[in-house]
Motif scaffolding. Structure first.
Motif, PDB file in Angstrom:
ATOM      1  N   LEU A 242       0.827  -1.205   0.000  1.00 32.94           N
ATOM      2  CA  LEU A 242       0.000   0.000   0.000  1.00 32.94           C
ATOM      3  C   LEU A 242       0.868   1.264   0.000  1.00 32.94           C
ATOM      4  O   LEU A 242       0.616   2.212  -0.751  1.00 32.94           O
ATOM      5  N   LEU A 243       1.899   1.256   0.842  1.00 27.70           N
ATOM      6  CA  LEU A 243       2.814   2.396   0.872  1.00 27.70           C
ATOM      7  C   LEU A 243       3.533   2.554  -0.465  1.00 27.70           C
ATOM      8  O   LEU A 243       3.797   3.675  -0.913  1.00 27.70           O
ATOM      9  N   LEU A 244       3.836   1.429  -1.097  1.00 26.74           N
ATOM     10  CA  LEU A 244       4.473   1.484  -2.410  1.00 26.74           C
ATOM     11  C   LEU A 244       3.567   2.159  -3.427  1.00 26.74           C
ATOM     12  O   LEU A 244       3.998   3.049  -4.183  1.00 26.74           O
ATOM     13  N   GLY A 245       2.286   1.757  -3.460  1.00 24.98           N
ATOM     14  CA  GLY A 245       1.348   2.362  -4.406  1.00 24.98           C
ATOM     15  C   GLY A 245       1.193   3.854  -4.172  1.00 24.98           C
ATOM     16  O   GLY A 245       1.186   4.654  -5.126  1.00 24.98           O
ATOM     17  N   ILE A 246       1.097   4.255  -2.914  1.00 25.13           N
ATOM     18  CA  ILE A 246       0.945   5.683  -2.608  1.00 25.13           C
ATOM     19  C   ILE A 246       2.190   6.458  -3.017  1.00 25.13           C
ATOM     20  O   ILE A 246       2.104   7.550  -3.603  1.00 25.13           O
ATOM     21  N   SER A 247       3.378   5.906  -2.718  1.00 22.88           N
ATOM     22  CA  SER A 247       4.619   6.609  -3.070  1.00 22.88           C
ATOM     23  C   SER A 247       4.776   6.726  -4.584  1.00 22.88           C
ATOM     24  O   SER A 247       5.259   7.747  -5.084  1.00 22.88           O
ATOM     25  N   MET A 248       4.362   5.703  -5.339  1.00 22.30           N
ATOM     26  CA  MET A 248       4.423   5.781  -6.800  1.00 22.30           C
ATOM     27  C   MET A 248       3.441   6.825  -7.317  1.00 22.30           C
ATOM     28  O   MET A 248       3.739   7.559  -8.264  1.00 22.30           O
ATOM     29  N   TRP A 249       2.269   6.873  -6.717  1.00 18.02           N
ATOM     30  CA  TRP A 249       1.254   7.833  -7.143  1.00 18.02           C
ATOM     31  C   TRP A 249       1.737   9.268  -6.909  1.00 18.02           C
ATOM     32  O   TRP A 249       1.598  10.123  -7.777  1.00 18.02           O
ATOM     33  N   LEU A 250       2.331   9.530  -5.739  1.00 16.36           N
ATOM     34  CA  LEU A 250       2.847  10.860  -5.443  1.00 16.36           C
ATOM     35  C   LEU A 250       3.958  11.246  -6.411  1.00 16.36           C
ATOM     36  O   LEU A 250       4.002  12.374  -6.906  1.00 16.36           O
ATOM     37  N   GLN A 251       4.855  10.301  -6.675  1.00 20.09           N
ATOM     38  CA  GLN A 251       5.951  10.589  -7.593  1.00 20.09           C
ATOM     39  C   GLN A 251       5.427  10.870  -8.995  1.00 20.09           C
ATOM     40  O   GLN A 251       5.922  11.757  -9.699  1.00 20.09           O
ATOM     41  N   GLN A 252       4.408  10.118  -9.403  1.00 16.98           N
ATOM     42  CA  GLN A 252       3.853  10.286 -10.745  1.00 16.98           C
ATOM     43  C   GLN A 252       3.255  11.677 -10.930  1.00 16.98           C
ATOM     44  O   GLN A 252       3.274  12.239 -12.037  1.00 16.98           O
ATOM     45  N   LYS A 253       2.733  12.281  -9.850  1.00 21.48           N
ATOM     46  CA  LYS A 253       2.088  13.586  -9.941  1.00 21.48           C
ATOM     47  C   LYS A 253       3.067  14.701 -10.295  1.00 21.48           C
ATOM     48  O   LYS A 253       2.647  15.772 -10.720  1.00 21.48           O
ATOM     49  N   LEU A 254       4.349  14.455 -10.122  1.00 21.61           N
ATOM     50  CA  LEU A 254       5.346  15.461 -10.474  1.00 21.61           C
ATOM     51  C   LEU A 254       5.832  15.336 -11.907  1.00 21.61           C
ATOM     52  O   LEU A 254       6.585  16.193 -12.380  1.00 21.61           O
ATOM     53  N   ASN A 255       5.431  14.284 -12.577  1.00 24.32           N
ATOM     54  CA  ASN A 255       5.908  14.046 -13.942  1.00 24.32           C
ATOM     55  C   ASN A 255       4.929  14.622 -14.964  1.00 24.32           C
ATOM     56  O   ASN A 255       3.723  14.723 -14.699  1.00 24.32           O
ATOM     57  N   PRO A 256       5.412  14.979 -16.147  1.00 23.94           N
ATOM     58  CA  PRO A 256       4.509  15.475 -17.200  1.00 23.94           C
ATOM     59  C   PRO A 256       3.487  14.415 -17.593  1.00 23.94           C
ATOM     60  O   PRO A 256       3.839  13.247 -17.791  1.00 23.94           O
ATOM     61  N   ALA A 257       2.245  14.810 -17.705  1.00 24.61           N
ATOM     62  CA  ALA A 257       1.189  13.867 -18.078  1.00 24.61           C
ATOM     63  C   ALA A 257       1.119  13.735 -19.592  1.00 24.61           C
ATOM     64  O   ALA A 257       1.293  14.711 -20.319  1.00 24.61           O
ATOM     65  N   PRO A 258       0.877  12.536 -20.110  1.00 19.93           N
ATOM     66  CA  PRO A 258       0.702  12.370 -21.555  1.00 19.93           C
ATOM     67  C   PRO A 258      -0.506  13.158 -22.043  1.00 19.93           C
ATOM     68  O   PRO A 258      -1.476  13.371 -21.292  1.00 19.93           O
ATOM     69  N   THR A 259      -0.468  13.578 -23.273  1.00 23.94           N
ATOM     70  CA  THR A 259      -1.596  14.322 -23.841  1.00 23.94           C
ATOM     71  C   THR A 259      -2.699  13.395 -24.316  1.00 23.94           C
ATOM     72  O   THR A 259      -3.851  13.805 -24.417  1.00 23.94           O
ATOM     73  N   ASP A 260      -2.340  12.142 -24.611  1.00 25.65           N
ATOM     74  CA  ASP A 260      -3.328  11.199 -25.108  1.00 25.65           C
ATOM     75  C   ASP A 260      -4.152  10.639 -23.939  1.00 25.65           C
ATOM     76  O   ASP A 260      -3.586  10.202 -22.931  1.00 25.65           O
ATOM     77  N   PRO A 261      -5.488  10.640 -24.033  1.00 32.18           N
ATOM     78  CA  PRO A 261      -6.321  10.153 -22.920  1.00 32.18           C
ATOM     79  C   PRO A 261      -6.045   8.693 -22.559  1.00 32.18           C
ATOM     80  O   PRO A 261      -6.087   8.329 -21.376  1.00 32.18           O
ATOM     81  N   THR A 262      -5.787   7.851 -23.571  1.00 34.67           N
ATOM     82  CA  THR A 262      -5.502   6.433 -23.290  1.00 34.67           C
ATOM     83  C   THR A 262      -4.231   6.297 -22.468  1.00 34.67           C
ATOM     84  O   THR A 262      -4.171   5.539 -21.489  1.00 34.67           O
ATOM     85  N   GLN A 263      -3.195   7.055 -22.873  1.00 38.30           N
ATOM     86  CA  GLN A 263      -1.950   7.026 -22.125  1.00 38.30           C
ATOM     87  C   GLN A 263      -2.153   7.555 -20.714  1.00 38.30           C
ATOM     88  O   GLN A 263      -1.577   7.033 -19.752  1.00 38.30           O
ATOM     89  N   GLN A 264      -2.951   8.584 -20.583  1.00 39.95           N
ATOM     90  CA  GLN A 264      -3.228   9.132 -19.261  1.00 39.95           C
ATOM     91  C   GLN A 264      -3.861   8.075 -18.355  1.00 39.95           C
ATOM     92  O   GLN A 264      -3.525   7.957 -17.177  1.00 39.95           O
TER      93      GLN A 264
END
Length: 607
Positions: free
Chosen positions: A518-540
């Motif tokens: 659970l802590l792993l999933g949360i830490s990955m989610w937080l880290q992902q929020k700092l990265n550029p999001a893909p423009t394609d909805p499927t990729q998002q």
């Protein structure tokens, strides 16, 4: 698709491929080990053969448990006790076999009253596994004139094998040849065997000394896991050979013996034996003497065998010959094995399965081992190791996070480009390239740390899974074995209730994951929020689900590896957050990054 998204998808795909492959578990075969099959004959060259022992009486069918079966097999012959701080067991006077050995420092489970680990077992017991030594008759010598695997030896000196207290066995053939075998043991796991033949007759005698390790069937506890080598391991002239259990029966049939076999002739600096996950038995002849190392499989009896056969010795009338060899039988402890290597066993440290990335796994393990020696807690040592790795990679990470921050700032302009381009991918691609060139942004820079992390992650997983130093290594609270999956679950209130969670690998364990995943999933989610999001909805959508998919996928992995990944994600998030702030951006983990107006005003000369 823009270059940034292509690289992110590539990095993600590579990560998925590696982790999915690791996650595939191959169930071990249901091997039935024959309890009473004889050891095969060995052609020692120059007309020399070792005799096969007679079949042992079948164990009675009314004996219910493996322990009782083993005890019955031990009672079939007189024995000499083995008693050291680290080893216990006995030597059978039938053939002088070292066939009863347990490791006092290791238990089968974490329970205080769990049985200690059994290393070697006699013929007639489940998973029979033993070492025997002898002399093979040479040209002109009757095979009955030399002791064989079923010869009844007499105890000549000593009553218990202990450190500093060797025992000597003897046998006289009544025709001028007297044989003695002196067995010593050190404070760890190394036996030294001195074999002596004295010729009191009138004619010269030719004999070849040999050593044999025999296993009856594939071990019942074999993991059969692709990341771990189990089976035969051999070193000859600086070259390591590893043969898995399922590959041994497929060896080419040796014309001289008629069974699947593999020979290494005239090997120097050699050794050969069987390796399990954490334990190993290895025959170690004199390192300077040309020796034949053999692996063979007997299909009819399902016996696996490794052998060392030394050159034939000629003992003149009135003469005497002594040959010394060694046997390692114990835990694959890095410190002990390294010490034996320093004492002359060539490249013995390579008996530990370091894998393809040995150039990473060896230094990573060394550093982890040294940290644990200082800290005294393997979980804290893993976190400390993560800090050191991140510090080493920080210069590269700095450039990457700066680039990713700039990419994040360009998100609104990228969205406008997408709206203007519509379905025209070529126009979209050209617009993106012009934007990158104008803003001096490298879209690939943010992916390099991810790609570098893959071999490091793989190497650390190898270290955690393979090395015995992680076995039953505690962290804190319910995490008492970092080589095992997280034992907590919602079902036991994440370790607060005094019972284990679901069985690792079960459907329940996959659904009711522990606190570390659970802590792993949360830490990955937080880290992902700092990265550029893909423009394609499927990729998002793919990237949005990725942390939670990984959370469930890694729930069954060794908890030490999950601790590493949580620490890595937390440190990465902190680094990236601080670096983005230093570049004038204010990260918002809930999806927005705003330009710091105060910093911007200052840079424009307005503040």
């Amino acid at each position: 698709m823009d270059d940034q998204n292509k690289n992110l998808i590539l990095a993600t795909a590579l990560s998925f491929i590696v982790i999915l492959v690791w996650f595939v578990l191959f169930p071990p075969p249901e091997a039935q080990a024959p309890a009473d099959a004889p050891v095969a004959q060995t052609d020692a060259g120059q007309g020399v053969t070792t005799p096969a022992p007679a079949a042992t009486a079948t164990t009675p069918t009314d004996i219910a448990t493996d322990t009782e079966t083993r005890q019955a097999a031990l009672a079939d012959a007189p024995r000499v006790p083995i008693a050291t701080d680290r080893l216990s067991g006995s030597i059978s006077l039938l053939g002088g076999r070292i066939d009863d050995l347990s490791l006092n420092d290791y238990r089968t489970t974490l329970d205080d009253d769990a049985p200690i680990v059994t290393m070697l077992s006699p013929v007639g017991s489940p998973d029979a596994y033993y070492a025997l030594y002898g002399w093979a008759a040479g040209a002109g010598l009757d095979p009955s004139a030399v002791p064989g695997p079923n010869t009844e030896w007499a105890l000549a000196e000593g009553d218990t094998l202990a450190v500093g207290s060797p025992v000597t066995l003897s046998w006289d053939n009544g025709a001028g040849l007297r044989f003695t075998r002196t067995i010593a043991v050190d404070q760890d796991y190394m036996f030294t065997i001195d074999q002596t033949v004295t010729n009191t007759g009138d004619a010269a005698a030719s004999l070849a000394p040999y050593g044999i390790l025999a296993r009856h069937g594939v071990p019942s506890d074999a993991k059969n896991f692709f990341i771990l080598h189990e089976g035969v391991v051999a070193m000859a002239d600086g070259e390591l050979t590893e043969t898995d259990w399922d590959d041994i029966p497929d060896l080419d049939v040796d014309a001289r013996e008629g069974v699947p076999a593999q020979r290494i002739e005239n090997a120097t600096n050699g050794w050969i034996g069987f390796t399990d996950h954490f334990w190993m038995a290895t025959l170690i002849p004199d390192q300077a003497t040309p020796t034949r190392l053999s692996t063979k499989y007997l299909p009819q009896t399902e016996i696996f065998q490794t052998e060392t056969v030394l050159p034939t010795q000629t003992v003149a009338p009135g003469g005497e010959v002594t040959v010394q060899s060694r046997l390692f039988a114990g835990a694959k402890e890095w410190e002990a094995i390294r010490e034996y290597q320093d004492q002359g066993v060539d490249r013995f440290i390579d008996s530990i399965d370091w894998g393809w990335f040995f150039f990473l796994t060896k230094p990573i393990f060394w550093l982890l081992h040294e940290l644990n020696q200082i800290i005294g807690n393997m979980g804290v040592s893993i976190i400390s190791l993560t800090l050191i790795i991140k510090a080493v990679l920080f210069p590269l990470a700095y450039k990457s996070y700066v680039s990713m921050a700039k990419m994040k700032e360009l998100q609104p302009q990228m969205e406008k480009l997408k709206e203007r381009a519509g379905d025209d991918r070529q126009k979209m691609q050209q617009g993106m390239m012009e934007l990158y060139k104008k803003e001096k942004v490298n879209p690939a820079a943010g992916c390099l740390p991810i790609l570098l992390q893959i071999p490091i992650f793989f190497s650390l997983y190898k270290v955690i899974f393979v090395t015995i130093e992680l076995r039953h290594a505690p962290f804190f609270g319910p995490f008492q074995d970092l080589s095992a999956p997280d034992p907590t679950s919602l079902l036991n209130l994440f370790g607060l209730l005094p019972f284990d969670g679901p069985e690792p690998g079960s459907i329940m364990a996959l659904v009711f994951i522990g606190i570390l995943p659970l802590l792993l999933g949360i830490s990955m989610w937080l880290q992902q929020k700092l990265n550029p999001a893909p423009t394609d909805p499927t990729q998002q959508m793919i990237f949005a689900w990725m942390p939670w998919v990984f959370m469930f996928m890694l729930g069954g992995f060794a908890s030490g590896l999950v601790v590493y990944w949580i620490a890595n994600n937390t440190i990465t998030f902190t680094q990236q957050y601080l670096i983005m702030r230093s570049q004038g951006y204010k990260p918002d983990v809930f999806g927005n990054i705003k330009r710091s107006f105060a910093r911007k005003a200052k840079s424009d000369g307005k503040g």
